[in-house]
Design a protein around this motif. Structure first.
Motif: not given
Length: 519
Positions: A387-395
């Motif tokens: 299991a992996v946690d993915v955080f993504y942010a777009l600026y």
């Protein structure tokens, strides 16, 4: 007010200033006041850091020290003749460019360094190379007005932890080190940011530079003394941390930590400072009656004399200063307004062999991405228990208040249950770090930044790419991707889970572009 109408004490004060210096000092004072007003935001931010952050409290003493250093040189400086010097415009341009780099990249350190450098750069422009030579050390000492050193915290945490565990083993106490955490029979100890010794080191560096100039003449002795002011506080901080762990074995961790804070804050720094002074005292070699600078030697220097011939009218110098400052301000404003178009909505894409599951971390973990136009957080799992946690942010762009790699941004959130434990295993073009939650839950977090064709885990590399875009006034979106996994004591390793996930997604750069709907 004409001189004949001035009060007698003011007239005598002006008469004590050599005639060539009066207008030169007025021009310098007016230029400094104008620069302080134009860049008041940077100076206000620095003053707030000097006052509010204990790491930089010593900087409050730097301005009066600089004034004292100049006052020491006043007699010899009066024997030199100031003049406006056109190559000083090149120095001003360099300082303004440093500020511009900070302004267009959101790097406060560069902005503040540029603001300070501009004050120093005005001196050669308005007073000439010979006077600048006489003021060289005070001008260089102005660099210590810039709040710096936070960049050293992680390195100092690691060094302090290694010194501490070595002394702990030497004293016969069993201990196990994991990053910046040290496990002993009395409990688990963390070499936290506040225990890194960075504020002690910076203050000692500032003191060492001052003492090396004021108390020594020979360069070898100066360098040795400066070396002691760097090495001794690092070693002493490790010994202090060891003392806390050693005492905790007998009185408990809580009492030992409380006593340590009192001793470190009020006594320890003074004792180490006194020891360094005592060690260097007998080697002080500057006679008390010798001036800090030799005006005759400066005036007789053929090199400085040749440089001094490149004069410029005072009006031209001031207009050149105003033009350069105005140019970088306009450039910074245009760069700050850059914003790339973003899609109305984005979502984490499907990954072959993996499926989305509910996000339910043992300890809540949600990276910070201030100023981002879009933020996504979710969990993927495969059929083998990974299991992996993915955080993504777009600026839409990078700048003040929207810095993907800024302080407190990313995987390690300030004022959260999570603490930095150490560097993680290597992943291509990424920053890998191990976090510890509540002293019990371990997490591996791997970070990538993406802007244009650049994919990197380096904040410095990201800043360089952003600077290049802003210098060309080119708007590009920036993305931040963090792939993380909790460390299972009985299940799959976090690094293995992240590795399998990356094998399924392919190269992080194109995957980040697809998530942003750029491809």
């Amino acid at each position: 007010m004409p001189p004949e109408t001035m009060p007698l004490e003011n007239r005598s004060f002006l008469q004590a200033i050599p005639a060539p210096w009066r207008k030169a000092l007025l021009r310098l004072a007016a230029s400094w006041l104008a620069l302080l007003a134009v860049f008041h935001a940077d100076w206000t931010a620095m003053a707030r850091q000097w006052w509010d952050i204990s790491t930089y409290n010593h900087v409050l003493l730097i301005p009066p020290i600089i004034g004292w250093l100049v006052w020491q040189r006043r007699g010899e400086l009066a024997r030199l003749t100031p003049s406006c010097w056109w190559p000083g415009l090149l120095v001003v341009a360099g300082a303004a460019f440093v500020w511009l780099l900070g302004g267009i990249s959101g790097l406060d350190l560069a902005r503040q360094a540029g603001a300070v450098a501009l004050l120093g750069a005005v001196v050669p422009l308005l007073l000439g190379p010979q006077v600048t030579a006489g003021l060289l050390f005070p001008l260089c000492y102005m660099a210590l007005l810039v709040p710096f050193g936070e960049e050293l915290v992680e390195v100092l945490q690691t060094v302090t932890a290694k010194i501490t565990v070595a002394l702990t083993h030497f004293s016969g106490i069993p201990a196990r080190i994991d990053g910046v955490f040290i496990d002993t029979p009395a409990g688990l100890f963390e070499v936290a940011e506040a225990c890194s010794g960075v504020k002690f080191l910076i203050a000692m560096f500032a003191f060492g530079a001052l003492a090396a100039n004021v108390c020594f003449v020979r360069w070898r002795r100066r360098l040795v003394f400066m070396g002691a002011c760097i090495v001794v506080p690092i070693l002493a901080n490790g010994a202090r941390a060891w003392g806390t762990i050693y005492a905790a074995q007998f009185v408990g961790a809580q009492k030992a930590a409380g006593f340590d804070h009192i001793v470190y804050g009020w006594i320890f720094f003074a004792l180490v400072l006194a020891a360094v002074i005592a060690g260097g005292w007998r080697f002080f070699d500057r006679p008390l009656d010798v001036p800090m600078i030799d005006a005759a030697r400066i005036g007789a220097s053929p090199f400085l004399s040749r440089m001094a011939t490149a004069t410029i009218a005072a009006t031209g110098a001031l207009l050149g200063l105003a033009a350069l400052v105005g140019a970088v301000l306009c450039w910074a404003v245009m760069a700050e307004r850059l914003a790339a178009p973003l899609p109305a909505a984005i979502d984490l894409p499907e990954v072959p062999g993996w499926h989305r599951v509910d996000y339910a971390p043992t300890i809540w973990w949600e990276p910070r991405a201030g100023g981002a136009g879009h933020r996504l957080l979710g969990r993927y799992a495969d059929d083998r228990g990974h299991a992996v946690d993915v955080f993504y942010a777009l600026y839409a762009g990078q700048g003040e208040g929207r810095e993907a790699g800024g302080f407190g941004e990313g995987a390690l959130m300030p004022s959260s249950p999570w603490a930095w434990q150490g560097k993680g295993p290597d992943f291509a073009d990424a920053r890998s770090e191990r976090l510890l939650g509540h002293g019990a839950v371990e997490r591996l977090a791997v970070t990538w930044y993406r802007t244009g064709p650049v994919t990197t885990g380096s904040n410095s590399r990201l800043k360089l790419a952003v600077i290049a875009d802003h210098l060309l006034l080119r708007a590009r979106p920036t993305a931040m991707l963090i792939v993380s996994a909790e460390e299972g004591h009985h299940g799959p390793r976090a690094a293995d889970a992240i590795g399998r996930f990356l094998a399924a997604t392919g190269s992080p750069g194109p995957w980040m572009d697809r998530t942003a709907k750029l491809r």
